[in-house]
Scaffold this motif. Structure first.
Motif, short mmCIF file in Angstrom:
data_model
loop_
_atom_site.label_atom_id
_atom_site.label_comp_id
_atom_site.label_asym_id
_atom_site.label_seq_id
_atom_site.Cartn_x
_atom_site.Cartn_y
_atom_site.Cartn_z
N VAL A 239 1.04 -1.13 0.09
CA VAL A 239 0.21 -0.19 -0.04
C VAL A 239 0.58 0.93 0.28
N ASP A 240 1.07 2.37 -1.29
CA ASP A 240 1.28 2.84 -0.96
C ASP A 240 1.08 3.85 -2.75
N ASP A 241 0.95 5.45 -2.00
CA ASP A 241 0.65 6.14 -3.02
C ASP A 241 1.10 6.07 -3.87
N GLU A 242 2.54 5.61 -4.51
CA GLU A 242 4.11 6.23 -5.30
C GLU A 242 4.04 4.64 -6.26
N ALA A 243 3.56 4.91 -6.96
CA ALA A 243 3.40 3.87 -8.12
C ALA A 243 5.14 3.10 -8.40
N ALA A 244 5.76 3.97 -8.63
CA ALA A 244 7.51 3.61 -8.80
C ALA A 244 7.98 2.55 -7.56
N ILE A 245 7.27 3.16 -6.39
CA ILE A 245 7.77 2.78 -4.83
C ILE A 245 6.86 0.78 -5.30
N ARG A 246 5.91 0.62 -5.42
CA ARG A 246 5.56 -0.28 -5.24
C ARG A 246 5.82 -0.95 -6.33
N ASP A 247 5.92 -0.67 -7.97
CA ASP A 247 6.61 -1.40 -8.65
C ASP A 247 7.47 -1.98 -8.54
N MET A 248 8.76 -0.98 -7.71
CA MET A 248 10.31 -1.41 -7.33
C MET A 248 10.12 -2.69 -6.67
N LEU A 249 9.40 -2.75 -5.07
CA LEU A 249 9.04 -3.27 -4.10
C LEU A 249 8.35 -4.75 -4.81
N SER A 250 7.39 -4.82 -5.58
CA SER A 250 6.88 -6.20 -6.12
C SER A 250 7.79 -6.82 -6.44
N ILE A 251 8.72 -6.18 -7.79
CA ILE A 251 9.44 -7.02 -8.07
C ILE A 251 10.71 -7.59 -7.04
N ALA A 252 10.68 -6.94 -5.81
CA ALA A 252 12.26 -8.17 -5.44
C ALA A 252 11.32 -9.13 -4.18
N LEU A 253 10.26 -8.04 -4.24
CA LEU A 253 9.50 -9.87 -3.00
C LEU A 253 8.53 -10.52 -4.29
N GLU A 254 8.16 -10.35 -5.48
CA GLU A 254 7.92 -11.17 -6.42
C GLU A 254 9.04 -12.45 -6.99
N ALA A 255 10.23 -11.97 -6.56
CA ALA A 255 11.18 -12.67 -7.12
C ALA A 255 11.79 -13.25 -5.82
N ALA A 256 11.26 -13.22 -4.52
CA ALA A 256 11.97 -13.63 -3.23
C ALA A 256 10.13 -14.81 -3.16
N ASP A 257 9.66 -14.97 -4.63
CA ASP A 257 8.19 -16.26 -4.20
C ASP A 257 7.42 -15.20 -3.48
N TYR A 258 6.85 -14.42 -3.13
CA TYR A 258 5.52 -13.99 -2.82
C TYR A 258 4.68 -13.56 -3.89
#
Length: 244
Positions: free
Chosen positions: A20-39
């Motif tokens: 949950v973050d109003d900045e799309a760039a932060i969400r996208d960056m964190l999503s990449i890291a989390l998905e790479a860790a299999d979440y």
């Protein structure tokens, strides 16, 4: 999206994390890291959207930005902790507010951890793993025993004595809800929110239909008596057989 929700009941499901973050760039960056860790990763850009996703999708953990337009992350956190259906949901606050008073406010409101920006994805993953280990799905990894009934959340099986119980996906989720929320009365609206999701608009009678199906499926040796109607209030699951 709906397939992901159903997959959560399969063997060794992935954890689902809501960003949950109003900045799309932060969400996208964190999503990449989390998905790479299999979440599995869900996203929301404001508190209202986040609350709808939480009710509808039941994530295992929320990464919640403090400062957002409109309702702040701290206000959403307090709302989640006031509702018994979401009070145990793990929340990690993400914020630029590094002052000690802000950290204390977040933790006092019920946050499980607090990460000050900027932070590295590696640090975030370490904190996420630690919180999930501490407050994760432990209660859903072990079979639940009630009378002669055994509910196996990992194997996705229900058995009464030596007899397997056949349940549809909705009845299975309904039974899991009752088994993990025993001895409390829940309204039809609350049951609809938890079992079907907050974004699904159904008549309250839908709950009654599935309650009847569940009772019929677990009627072996009187286990249907555990699903009790509380007139004027809703339903409860109780091993104390009584009339209401």
């Amino acid at each position: 999206r709906h397939k992901e929700m159903i997959d959560e009941t399969n063997i060794m499901p992935k954890h689902t994390i809501l960003l949950v973050d109003d900045e799309a760039a932060i969400r996208d960056m964190l999503s990449i890291a989390l998905e790479a860790a299999d979440y599995n990763v869900l996203q929301a850009e404001n508190a209202q959207q986040a609350h709808a996703v939480i009710i509808d999708r039941h994530p295992d953990l929320v990464l919640l930005d403090w400062m957002m337009p409109g309702t702040t992350g701290l206000e959403l956190l307090r709302r989640l902790k006031r509702d018994e259906l979401t009070e145990k949901l793990p929340v990690i606050m993400l914020t630029a507010k590094a002052e000690e008073d802000s950290k204390i406010s977040g933790l006092d409101a019920g946050a499980d951890d607090y990460i000050a920006k900027p932070f590295s994805p590696r640090e975030l993953l370490s904190r996420v793993k630690a919180v999930l280990r501490r407050v994760g799905r432990e209660e859903l990894k072990e079979p639940i025993h009630v009378g002669d009934m055994v509910f196996d959340p990992i194997g996705h099986r229900v058995q009464i004595g030596s007899q397997p119980v056949k349940l549809g996906p909705t009845e299975h989720r309904l039974l899991q809800f009752f088994l993990t929320h025993q001895e409390r009365v829940y309204s039809r609206d609350q049951i609809l929110d938890y079992v079907w999701g907050g974004n699904v608009y159904l008549d309250e009678r839908t709950v009654d239909v599935h309650i009847r199906r569940l009772r019929k499926a677990i009627s072996v040796a009187g286990h249907d008596n555990y699903v009790q109607t509380v007139r004027g209030a809703g339903y409860r699951f109780s091993t104390q057989i009584k009339t209401a």
